[in-house]
Design a protein around this motif. Structure first.
Motif, PDB file in Angstrom:
ATOM      1  N   ALA A 277       0.910  -1.016  -0.049  1.00 44.79           N
ATOM      2  CA  ALA A 277       0.071   0.114  -0.140  1.00 44.79           C
ATOM      3  C   ALA A 277       0.826   1.154  -0.132  1.00 44.79           C
ATOM      4  CB  ALA A 277      -0.939   0.225   1.180  1.00 44.79           C
ATOM      5  N   VAL A 278       0.261   2.239  -0.983  1.00 40.16           N
ATOM      6  CA  VAL A 278       1.230   3.399  -0.740  1.00 40.16           C
ATOM      7  C   VAL A 278       0.390   4.563  -0.454  1.00 40.16           C
ATOM      8  CG1 VAL A 278       2.431   5.042  -2.335  1.00 40.16           C
ATOM      9  CG2 VAL A 278       2.518   2.627  -2.852  1.00 40.16           C
ATOM     10  N   ASP A 279       0.489   5.280   0.741  1.00 41.72           N
ATOM     11  CA  ASP A 279      -0.312   6.317   1.276  1.00 41.72           C
ATOM     12  C   ASP A 279       0.423   7.858   0.796  1.00 41.72           C
ATOM     13  OD1 ASP A 279      -2.440   5.223   2.752  1.00 41.72           O
ATOM     14  OD2 ASP A 279      -0.700   4.083   4.011  1.00 41.72           O
ATOM     15  N   PHE A 280      -0.431   8.765   0.400  1.00 41.92           N
ATOM     16  CA  PHE A 280       0.207   9.869  -0.348  1.00 41.92           C
ATOM     17  C   PHE A 280      -0.035  11.083   0.838  1.00 41.92           C
ATOM     18  CE2 PHE A 280      -0.283   7.205  -3.916  1.00 41.92           C
ATOM     19  CZ  PHE A 280       0.569   7.754  -4.956  1.00 41.92           C
ATOM     20  N   LEU A 281       0.923  11.551   1.217  1.00 44.87           N
ATOM     21  CA  LEU A 281       0.611  12.871   2.224  1.00 44.87           C
ATOM     22  C   LEU A 281       0.705  14.000   1.583  1.00 44.87           C
ATOM     23  CD1 LEU A 281       0.818  13.850   5.005  1.00 44.87           C
ATOM     24  CD2 LEU A 281       3.183  13.586   5.220  1.00 44.87           C
TER      25      LEU A 281
END
Length: 318
Positions: A277-281
């Motif tokens: 999973a890649v979470d974009f801040l």
């Protein structure tokens, strides 16, 4: 939380329940109000809460080729709903045949015969049945016949994102597409996440000293605008600060659009074949082509520094 796919998966001895129905893509803060009210009502009545949703998105069946970008895959939605206290999730396969059900038939087949609804909780704009002919007034009208109540959750979250308009999946998709990750997070209640399997790419990052996980995403995934972002890479249950690149890698004249995440300061990671999973801040900069390799390396080093600073300062909710 129980998970059912299709009406036939519902236990035959299923009793009364509180139900809410919708696409609920993203399970954003507006959705959370409705689902949260359904959960609270179910607990007040001493019965289970059920969320009913559809796969694929109804628009893809009614208007082929119009499938909207997906803010969260079904497994992620289930995880978020479970976190809100939902007891059961029913995913209904949305077929051409199913789309022909009249509003009255939908109520009988789903709410009455299978879920034995005691209460139904919806937003004011809820529509259902063939040609979306059913609305909350019709739902309430038949409630007196089939012994369920209807509650409409009028409160709609608003914020600065999108100029203060009500929170919606449409607005969240627009902000993601524009690369406005802070705005999207305000609506979602958390950073936007993209998931997929790590596949082998050109391995240029490894050659440059910044090995990246090349994430192969599912069709229709809502992917942010091209650019470099700060965020996190989660693999095998471990969450790692990351610098994330989205785009076609103009430096090397590539043509395939990719999502690549560099786990900051991590050495020797082997993630090939893993679901991550890649979470974009936050957006860091746009894509650019540099005149020299040294210029590129200098920019990457700055990207990593900024990503580290941004993620260190943020308390990421789970």
């Amino acid at each position: 939380m129980q998970r059912w796919r299709g009406l036939e998966d519902i236990p035959q001895d299923w009793g009364r329940s509180v139900v809410t129905i919708g696409s609920y893509d993203g399970v954003h803060r507006g959705h959370q109000l409705i689902i949260g009210r359904a959960v609270a009502t179910a607990r007040e009545l001493g019965v289970p809460s059920v969320v009913v949703t559809f796969d694929p998105h109804p628009s893809e069946v009614v208007r082929p080729g119009s499938h909207p970008p997906i803010l969260a895959p079904y497994d992620r939605r289930a995880e978020l709903m479970a976190g809100l206290g939902v007891d059961a999730l029913l995913i209904l396969p949305f077929t051409a045949e199913f789309s022909q059900l009249s509003p009255a038939d939908f109520i009988v087949k789903v709410l009455v015969d299978k879920l034995h609804a005691r209460a139904v909780i919806e937003g004011p704009n809820f529509r259902f049945g063939h040609r979306a002919a059913g609305n909350v007034d019709f739902l309430r009208e038949l409630g007196s016949t089939y012994d369920y109540t209807v509650e409409v959750v009028d409160l709609v979250e608003r914020g600065e994102a999108g100029g203060g308009v009500p929170f919606s999946s449409t607005l969240a998709r627009r902000l993601v597409a524009e690369g406005d990750m802070e705005g999207a997070a305000e609506i979602l209640g958390r950073p936007h996440r993209v998931e997929g399997v790590v596949v082998r790419g050109a391995q240029r990052g490894r050659e440059l000293g910044y090995p990246t996980a090349n994430v192969e995403t599912a069709p229709h995934t809502a992917i942010p605008a091209d650019g470099v972002y700060a965020g996190w890479l989660t693999a095998g249950g471990e969450r790692m600060p990351a610098a994330i690149s989205v785009g076609t890698n103009v430096q090397f004249d590539a043509t395939e659009r990719t999502v690549e995440a560099y786990a900051i300061d991590r050495i020797g990671l082997d993630l090939y074949g893993m679901h991550v999973a890649v979470d974009f801040l936050a957006y860091v900069r746009g894509m650019a082509k540099f005149e020299s390799l040294d210029g590129l390396l200098e920019a990457i080093a700055d990207d990593v520094k900024r990503a580290r600073t941004l993620t260190d300062a943020y308390d990421l909710p789970r």
